[in-house]
Every structure is written in C-alpha cells, then in structure tokens.
Design an enzyme around this catalytic site. Structure first.
Site, PDB file in Angstrom:
ATOM      1  N   SER A  15       0.827  -1.220   0.000  1.00  0.00           N
ATOM      2  CA  SER A  15       0.000   0.000   0.000  1.00  0.00           C
ATOM      3  C   SER A  15       0.857   1.264   0.000  1.00  0.00           C
ATOM      4  CB  SER A  15      -0.896   0.008   1.239  1.00  0.00           C
ATOM      5  OG  SER A  15      -1.644  -1.178   1.298  1.00  0.00           O
ATOM      6  N   GLU A  35       9.881  -5.953  -5.397  1.00  0.00           N
ATOM      7  CA  GLU A  35       8.870  -6.688  -4.617  1.00  0.00           C
ATOM      8  C   GLU A  35       9.249  -8.162  -4.619  1.00  0.00           C
ATOM      9  OE1 GLU A  35       6.114  -6.224  -2.580  1.00  0.00           O
ATOM     10  OE2 GLU A  35       6.347  -8.391  -2.495  1.00  0.00           O
ATOM     11  N   THR A  42       0.356  -6.679   1.392  1.00  0.00           N
ATOM     12  CA  THR A  42      -0.510  -7.407   2.324  1.00  0.00           C
ATOM     13  C   THR A  42      -1.984  -7.115   2.085  1.00  0.00           C
ATOM     14  OG1 THR A  42       1.243  -7.316   3.958  1.00  0.00           O
ATOM     15  CG2 THR A  42      -0.954  -7.824   4.776  1.00  0.00           C
ATOM     16  N   CYS A  43      -2.341  -5.854   1.977  1.00  0.00           N
ATOM     17  CA  CYS A  43      -3.757  -5.474   1.893  1.00  0.00           C
ATOM     18  C   CYS A  43      -4.447  -6.190   0.733  1.00  0.00           C
ATOM     19  CB  CYS A  43      -3.873  -3.951   1.750  1.00  0.00           C
ATOM     20  SG  CYS A  43      -5.564  -3.423   1.521  1.00  0.00           S
ATOM     21  N   CYS A  48      -6.637  -7.001   3.914  1.00  0.00           N
ATOM     22  CA  CYS A  48      -7.965  -6.367   3.887  1.00  0.00           C
ATOM     23  C   CYS A  48      -8.893  -6.930   2.805  1.00  0.00           C
ATOM     24  CB  CYS A  48      -7.851  -4.872   3.618  1.00  0.00           C
ATOM     25  SG  CYS A  48      -6.314  -4.092   4.079  1.00  0.00           S
ATOM     26  N   LYS A  51      -9.739 -10.767   2.957  1.00  0.00           N
ATOM     27  CA  LYS A  51     -10.453 -10.913   4.242  1.00  0.00           C
ATOM     28  C   LYS A  51     -11.892 -10.409   4.114  1.00  0.00           C
ATOM     29  CE  LYS A  51     -10.725  -7.584   6.807  1.00  0.00           C
ATOM     30  NZ  LYS A  51      -9.938  -6.939   7.818  1.00  0.00           N
ATOM     31  N   TYR A 177      -7.918  -7.639  16.061  1.00  0.00           N
ATOM     32  CA  TYR A 177      -8.959  -7.611  15.033  1.00  0.00           C
ATOM     33  C   TYR A 177      -8.854  -8.800  14.082  1.00  0.00           C
ATOM     34  CZ  TYR A 177      -5.922  -5.603  11.336  1.00  0.00           C
ATOM     35  OH  TYR A 177      -4.956  -5.392  10.385  1.00  0.00           O
ATOM     36  N   ASN A 180     -10.453 -11.881  15.727  1.00  0.00           N
ATOM     37  CA  ASN A 180     -11.912 -11.813  15.827  1.00  0.00           C
ATOM     38  C   ASN A 180     -12.593 -11.867  14.459  1.00  0.00           C
ATOM     39  OD1 ASN A 180     -12.964 -11.410  18.742  1.00  0.00           O
ATOM     40  ND2 ASN A 180     -11.013 -10.322  18.623  1.00  0.00           N
ATOM     41  N   GLU A 181     -11.935 -11.291  13.454  1.00  0.00           N
ATOM     42  CA  GLU A 181     -12.532 -11.354  12.112  1.00  0.00           C
ATOM     43  C   GLU A 181     -12.540 -12.781  11.586  1.00  0.00           C
ATOM     44  OE1 GLU A 181     -11.485  -6.840  10.570  1.00  0.00           O
ATOM     45  OE2 GLU A 181     -10.102  -8.441  10.076  1.00  0.00           O
ATOM     46  N   HIS A 435     -35.302   8.244   7.659  1.00  0.00           N
ATOM     47  CA  HIS A 435     -36.095   7.219   8.321  1.00  0.00           C
ATOM     48  C   HIS A 435     -36.696   6.265   7.309  1.00  0.00           C
ATOM     49  CE1 HIS A 435     -38.594   5.521  11.464  1.00  0.00           C
ATOM     50  NE2 HIS A 435     -39.629   5.615  10.637  1.00  0.00           N
ATOM     51  N   GLU A 440     -30.045   6.696  11.704  1.00  0.00           N
ATOM     52  CA  GLU A 440     -30.822   7.814  12.244  1.00  0.00           C
ATOM     53  C   GLU A 440     -30.688   7.903  13.768  1.00  0.00           C
ATOM     54  OE1 GLU A 440     -35.227   7.626  12.163  1.00  0.00           O
ATOM     55  OE2 GLU A 440     -35.019   5.511  11.623  1.00  0.00           O
TER      56      GLU A 440
HETATM   57  C1  LIG Z   1      -5.345 -10.447   7.610  1.00  0.00           C
HETATM   58  C2  LIG Z   1      -5.160  -8.962   7.559  1.00  0.00           C
HETATM   59  C3  LIG Z   1      -6.258  -8.146   7.454  1.00  0.00           C
HETATM   60  C4  LIG Z   1      -6.103  -6.773   7.384  1.00  0.00           C
HETATM   61  N1  LIG Z   1      -7.218  -6.001   7.290  1.00  0.00           N
HETATM   62  C5  LIG Z   1      -7.094  -4.664   7.227  1.00  0.00           C
HETATM   63  C6  LIG Z   1      -8.242  -3.847   7.093  1.00  0.00           C
HETATM   64  O1  LIG Z   1      -9.376  -4.338   7.044  1.00  0.00           O
HETATM   65  N2  LIG Z   1      -8.071  -2.515   6.998  1.00  0.00           N
HETATM   66  C7  LIG Z   1      -6.821  -1.931   7.033  1.00  0.00           C
HETATM   67  O2  LIG Z   1      -6.720  -0.706   6.936  1.00  0.00           O
HETATM   68  N3  LIG Z   1      -5.709  -2.690   7.195  1.00  0.00           N
HETATM   69  C8  LIG Z   1      -5.820  -4.037   7.277  1.00  0.00           C
HETATM   70  N4  LIG Z   1      -4.696  -4.809   7.386  1.00  0.00           N
HETATM   71  C9  LIG Z   1      -3.375  -4.145   7.509  1.00  0.00           C
HETATM   72  C10 LIG Z   1      -2.851  -3.711   6.139  1.00  0.00           C
HETATM   73  O3  LIG Z   1      -2.834  -4.806   5.275  1.00  0.00           O
HETATM   74  C11 LIG Z   1      -1.456  -3.108   6.291  1.00  0.00           C
HETATM   75  O4  LIG Z   1      -1.512  -2.068   7.237  1.00  0.00           O
HETATM   76  C12 LIG Z   1      -0.932  -2.547   4.978  1.00  0.00           C
HETATM   77  O5  LIG Z   1      -0.898  -3.512   3.978  1.00  0.00           O
HETATM   78  C13 LIG Z   1       0.461  -1.949   5.184  1.00  0.00           C
HETATM   79  O6  LIG Z   1       0.997  -1.521   3.969  1.00  0.00           O
HETATM   80  P1  LIG Z   1       2.571  -1.438   3.772  1.00  0.00           P
HETATM   81  O7  LIG Z   1       2.780  -0.783   2.450  1.00  0.00           O
HETATM   82  O8  LIG Z   1       3.200  -0.859   4.952  1.00  0.00           O
HETATM   83  O9  LIG Z   1       3.074  -2.947   3.722  1.00  0.00           O
HETATM   84  P2  LIG Z   1       2.596  -4.185   2.855  1.00  0.00           P
HETATM   85  O10 LIG Z   1       1.302  -3.942   2.189  1.00  0.00           O
HETATM   86  O11 LIG Z   1       2.722  -5.352   3.737  1.00  0.00           O
HETATM   87  O12 LIG Z   1       3.699  -4.263   1.700  1.00  0.00           O
HETATM   88  C14 LIG Z   1       5.022  -4.602   1.962  1.00  0.00           C
HETATM   89  C15 LIG Z   1       5.564  -5.341   0.753  1.00  0.00           C
HETATM   90  O13 LIG Z   1       6.976  -5.420   0.855  1.00  0.00           O
HETATM   91  C16 LIG Z   1       7.403  -6.680   0.349  1.00  0.00           C
HETATM   92  N5  LIG Z   1       8.735  -6.923   0.882  1.00  0.00           N
HETATM   93  C17 LIG Z   1       9.105  -7.124   2.174  1.00  0.00           C
HETATM   94  N6  LIG Z   1      10.451  -7.202   2.260  1.00  0.00           N
HETATM   95  C18 LIG Z   1      10.932  -7.050   1.002  1.00  0.00           C
HETATM   96  C19 LIG Z   1      12.257  -7.020   0.453  1.00  0.00           C
HETATM   97  N7  LIG Z   1      13.335  -7.138   1.219  1.00  0.00           N
HETATM   98  N8  LIG Z   1      12.384  -6.852  -0.886  1.00  0.00           N
HETATM   99  C20 LIG Z   1      11.301  -6.717  -1.691  1.00  0.00           C
HETATM  100  N9  LIG Z   1      10.034  -6.729  -1.212  1.00  0.00           N
HETATM  101  C21 LIG Z   1       9.858  -6.874   0.115  1.00  0.00           C
HETATM  102  C22 LIG Z   1       6.330  -7.636   0.853  1.00  0.00           C
HETATM  103  O14 LIG Z   1       6.300  -8.818   0.098  1.00  0.00           O
HETATM  104  C23 LIG Z   1       5.064  -6.779   0.670  1.00  0.00           C
HETATM  105  O15 LIG Z   1       4.484  -7.005  -0.591  1.00  0.00           O
HETATM  106  C24 LIG Z   1      -4.806  -6.196   7.430  1.00  0.00           C
HETATM  107  C25 LIG Z   1      -3.682  -7.022   7.541  1.00  0.00           C
HETATM  108  C26 LIG Z   1      -3.852  -8.383   7.611  1.00  0.00           C
HETATM  109  C27 LIG Z   1      -2.638  -9.257   7.722  1.00  0.00           C
END
Ligand SMILES: Cc1cc2nc3c(=O)[nH]c(=O)nc-3n(C[C@H](O)[C@H](O)[C@H](O)COP(=O)(O)OP(=O)(O)OC[C@H]3O[C@@H](n4cnc5c(N)ncnc54)[C@H](O)[C@@H]3O)c2cc1C
Length: 446
Positions: A15, A35, A42-43, A48, A51, A177, A180-181, A435, A440
């Site tokens: 993200s 990457e 992750t998201c 997210c 999920k 979270y 629980n989810e 309503h 509301e």
């Molecule tokens: C099950 C779950 C549910 C979630 N639900 C929500 C939600 O509903 N709402 C919400 O706001 N947040 C949610 N989150 C949290 C959200 O996913 C993270 O806060 C968000 O993705 C963080 O973004 P980021 O860019 O910091 O890292 P990430 O999205 O984790 O991206 C990091 C990337 O770096 C890559 N990477 C790592 N090390 C290296 C390296 N050395 N070289 C190359 N690539 C590398 C990884 O593979 C990954 O793709 C959830 C997380 C999980 C695990």
C-alpha cells in the site's frame, strides 16, 4: 540530473510503496520498486481485500437463515469453501494486475525480487547493485508466531486464505482484530472455533462496552473464548490433529491459527549498512516526515509500526512523495483515525473511547443508542446494535464515536468526518433523520 541509476528506489510494492512510487514518478522522479512476493502487498494479496471478501461470503450463512422469516424458501443450501476460496484468489490476482499496470503506466521500473540495502544510496537485487538518490523502505510487517514448542505446526492469516479444506475444529490464538474477524468468518462457515487469548480481554484499544457486546454476541453464535490462557506447547498427533497444551488442560484441534501480532519486516534488510536505526520491535525509527536516521533513507507503512492500517500507509507514501519529489512538504495527521473490525457483527470507532475520555478530560457526557435493528426483529435474531457518542462536557464537542451492529464501519466512516471536523453534539441533533435507517439513531441520541 543525478548520476545515480534512480532518483527513488522503493523496497516493497504494498500500500505505502506503490503510492509513493506512483506519485514520485508523477512528480518527475525516475523510480524503481522491488517486490519479493506479489505486487499489491498485504492489503491486496493477503489482508484487507481477501479478508473482506471472506466476510461477505460468511454473511450469507446468516442471510440465508434470516431469509425464511422474509418469506424465502432456501432449500438445500450448502457452502462450498473451494468455490469461495478460488474466486477470492482470482480477484486478488486481478487486483494485483491493476497495481502492476498502474506502476507501469507511470514508468516505474518493477523488479520482482527481494532487495536489500547495501549503503545510504545503494540497494542489491539478486546479483545487481543499483544506486538511488533516495531509498524508501516500505517492506510492511509479517505475522508473529510464538516460540513455544510445536507452534511451527500452526498457520497464520497468510495461509488461511489458501486452506485446502476447512478444519472441523480451529483454535485461533490472539485477541486483536484479525483473530476476531477470522473467528467470525470460520464460525459462519460451520467450523467449531475457539479463540485463545493470553490476556483477559479482546480488542484492546476499542471501547470496552462495544467489545463486550461483540464478545457476548460471538459466544451466543457459538465461538468459544479462553482468556488468560497462553499456549504452552502444541503436539502433532499421528492422526494429524494438534493437541494444544494450555493452563486449563490440553485440547485437540484440526488447525491452529496464530493472530498474535505483526512484526516489522526489517530482518536481513541490511539497514545497519546505512546507519538506519530500528526500535526494540524492529520498526524503522523515523521523524514526522518519515525520514530514518540515514538522511537518504525514508520508511513508510507497517515497517515503521506507527498505525498499521492501509489508509495510513497510503497517506504516508503520498506525504513522502509530495515532500521529497513534489516540493510540497506534507505531514500526516494521525489524529482521529477511524478503524473497524469486520467481525460478525462488525464494529468501528473513531476518537477517544469512553475510558480514555474520562481519564483525559474528566467531565464527559456519553450518549448511547442500544437497539435491535428492524431487520433483526423480523428475522427473529436477538442481536442488538450499540452506538456511543462521547462528548467533552466543557466544549460540547464530540471526541469519540463507537458502534457495533450491521454496517457499523460504513456508518462510522461518515460520522468520522463530523468528529474530525470537531462538531458539537447539538449539531448532530439539528440534522433531520433519514427514516427508517439504523444511522438515524445518531441524530436522535438523548
Ligand atoms: C489479515 C489482515 C487483514 C487486514 N485487514 C485490514 C483492514 O481491514 N483494513 C486496514 O486498513 N488494514 C488491514 N490490514 C493491515 C494492512 O494490510 C497493512 O496495514 C498494509 O498492507 C500496510 O501496507 P505497507 O505498504 O506498509 O506494507 P505491505 O502492504 O505489507 O507491503 C510490503 C511489501 O513489501 C514486500 N517486501 C518485504 N520485504 C521485502 C524485500 N526485502 N524486498 C522486496 N520486497 C519486500 C512484501 O512482500 C510486501 O508485498 C490487514 C492485515 C492483515 C494481515
């Protein structure tokens, strides 16, 4: 023009990294992103998005049950996990493709490999060394798995999306979270779910009354909770079952899932080669412009362990790009960040909880609506929603809002605008109700 290979090298296409890369490129920077897993992070890939799609899938269990009271005959209903799993994974692949396309459209060079920092302005990707004026660490976080014997037999949320088949009995360790989810989702799919927690409460940080309501409803739905029960060890039996040893005695499960926190991904990243300091949890230390202790290296998102949420990582990535390449210094405002738990039913909150407000402000007024939504009444579903608005008695301003019930995160997102804008309770009262709705209740609070 710099003599280096890139103006910006981003490590991690999640993200925060994707936003930072795309916007920096739009500001005119020559950008590369590495990457190691899949574009989207992750998201999109294992957080997210998949999920939430599972949460939608799980909700049909209740909807189909309630449908009878609304005159629908839904005979022969049956849930097929592989169908949902595969459709969700296909959607994840589609979205990952869109993220890749966005980067390509912005002329960002994508390197699908792990990258490590080798100095203040250099990065190694496989056999190649690249130089960059600025490096951005956006490597996110990974699930923490406890060290107790046998914990390696457990899974985390990463694997939960790929299960071959659903376990009959699932133990979820954790009280946050994610625990629980997934408990809500798997319970609706017919899995016998037990949530085991080291402490004595779920969802720390959320309003106590709201999380108590979730706990009550979850137990009525059949989820079992064990508190003050640290896992001592896990033994894999010859049958494949897992015997989990806890203070209350051993119990057998078909799978154990750890939702016991997330650790910043800084291990083996070479940060020491550039003098980038990390804290005791491994999170990159940054200032309020996301700059690390090395002036040419910045970090955004979960790897900094500020607020581990997607919209926050995106804001940090945007602010970084605007500050460093857009000549528009921008700081992220961390006040009033709304958040949600997509449990069954979901809950959401913004601002101070009642407890926090009482501690910090002293005199507060608390307005609540505790009601059974109209749909639940006809469905014969005895689940009550609870909305709370916390008001600073001195200024009459709303300092917090918390809710649990159907669509609570959707409703709260809108209310969060009002809380962030610092409106007074009387301004809610001036609004005419829509309503009949659940929302509301917010303009009818007495
Ligand atoms: C099950 C779950 C549910 C979630 N639900 C929500 C939600 O509903 N709402 C919400 O706001 N947040 C949610 N989150 C949290 C959200 O996913 C993270 O806060 C968000 O993705 C963080 O973004 P980021 O860019 O910091 O890292 P990430 O999205 O984790 O991206 C990091 C990337 O770096 C890559 N990477 C790592 N090390 C290296 C390296 N050395 N070289 C190359 N690539 C590398 C990884 O593979 C990954 O793709 C959830 C997380 C999980 C695990």
């Amino acid at each position: 023009m710099s003599q280096r290979d890139f103006n910006l090298f981003v490590i991690g296409a999640g993200s925060g990294g994707v936003r930072a890369a795309r916007v920096s490129a739009a500001h005119g920077a020559k950008v590369a992103v590495a990457e190691e897993y899949r574009i989207g992070g992750t998201c999109v890939i294992r957080g997210c998005v998949p999920k939430k799609l599972l949460v939608y899938g799980a909700h049909f269990a209740e909807d189909l049950e309630d449908a009878r009271r609304f005159g629908w005959h839904v005979e022969g209903k049956r849930f097929d996990w592989p169908t949902l799993r595969d459709n969700v994974l296909a959607e994840v692949t589609r979205l990952s493709g869109l993220y890749t396309q966005t980067l390509e459209n912005n002329k960002v060079k994508i390197l699908q490999e792990r990258a490590v920092v080798t100095g203040p302005n250099s990065v190694r990707v496989g056999e190649c060394e690249y130089t960059a004026d600025v490096i951005l660490i956006a490597t996110g976080a990974r699930p923490h798995v406890p060290k107790q014997p046998g914990c390696e037999h457990g899974i985390t949320s990463n694997e939960a999306f790929h299960l071959e088949q659903l376990p009959k009995r699932l133990l979820i360790a954790g009280g946050g979270y994610i625990a629980n989810e997934f408990a809500g989702v798997f319970n609706e799919f017919g899995v016998k779910v037990t949530v085991v927690n080291r402490s004595d409460a779920i969802l720390r940080g959320y309003d106590a009354q709201i999380r108590d309501r979730l706990l009550q409803i979850s137990m009525i739905k059949g989820i079992q909770f064990l508190f003050n029960s640290p896992i001592e060890k896990i033994v894999k039996e010859s049958s494949g079952a897992l015997t989990v040893h806890m203070p209350g005695g051993p119990a057998e499960f078909d799978a154990v899932m750890f939702a016991t926190g997330r650790v910043p991904n800084t291990q083996g990243l070479g940060l020491e080669s550039a003098g980038v300091e990390v804290d005791e949890n491994g999170a990159v230390r940054v200032d309020d412009e996301s700059r690390s202790t090395c002036p040419s290296i910045y970090a955004v998102g979960d790897v900094t362990d500020r607020v581990q949420l997607t919209p926050v990582a995106i804001r940090e990535g945007q602010a970084f790009a605007d500050t460093v390449f857009g000549k528009k210094p921008t700081k992220v405002d961390y006040s009033c960040i709304p958040s949600a738990v997509f449990s069954h039913p979901p809950l959401a909150g913004v601002g101070m909880t009642e407890g926090e407000a009482r501690n910090r402000l002293g005199a507060v007024k608390v307005y609540t609506a505790d009601f059974r939504p109209m749909k639940n009444v006809l469905a014969g579903r005895n689940e009550r929603a609870l909305y709370k608005v916390i008001v600073d008695a001195a200024s009459e301003k709303i300092v917090g809002a918390h809710m649990i019930g159907p669509d609570a995160p959707e409703i709260l997102q809108v209310l969060a605008i009002a809380v962030k804008a610092g409106i007074r309770k009387s301004q809610l009262d001036e609004v005419v109700a829509v309503h009949p709705t659940m929302a509301e209740e917010l303009v009818l609070l007495k």
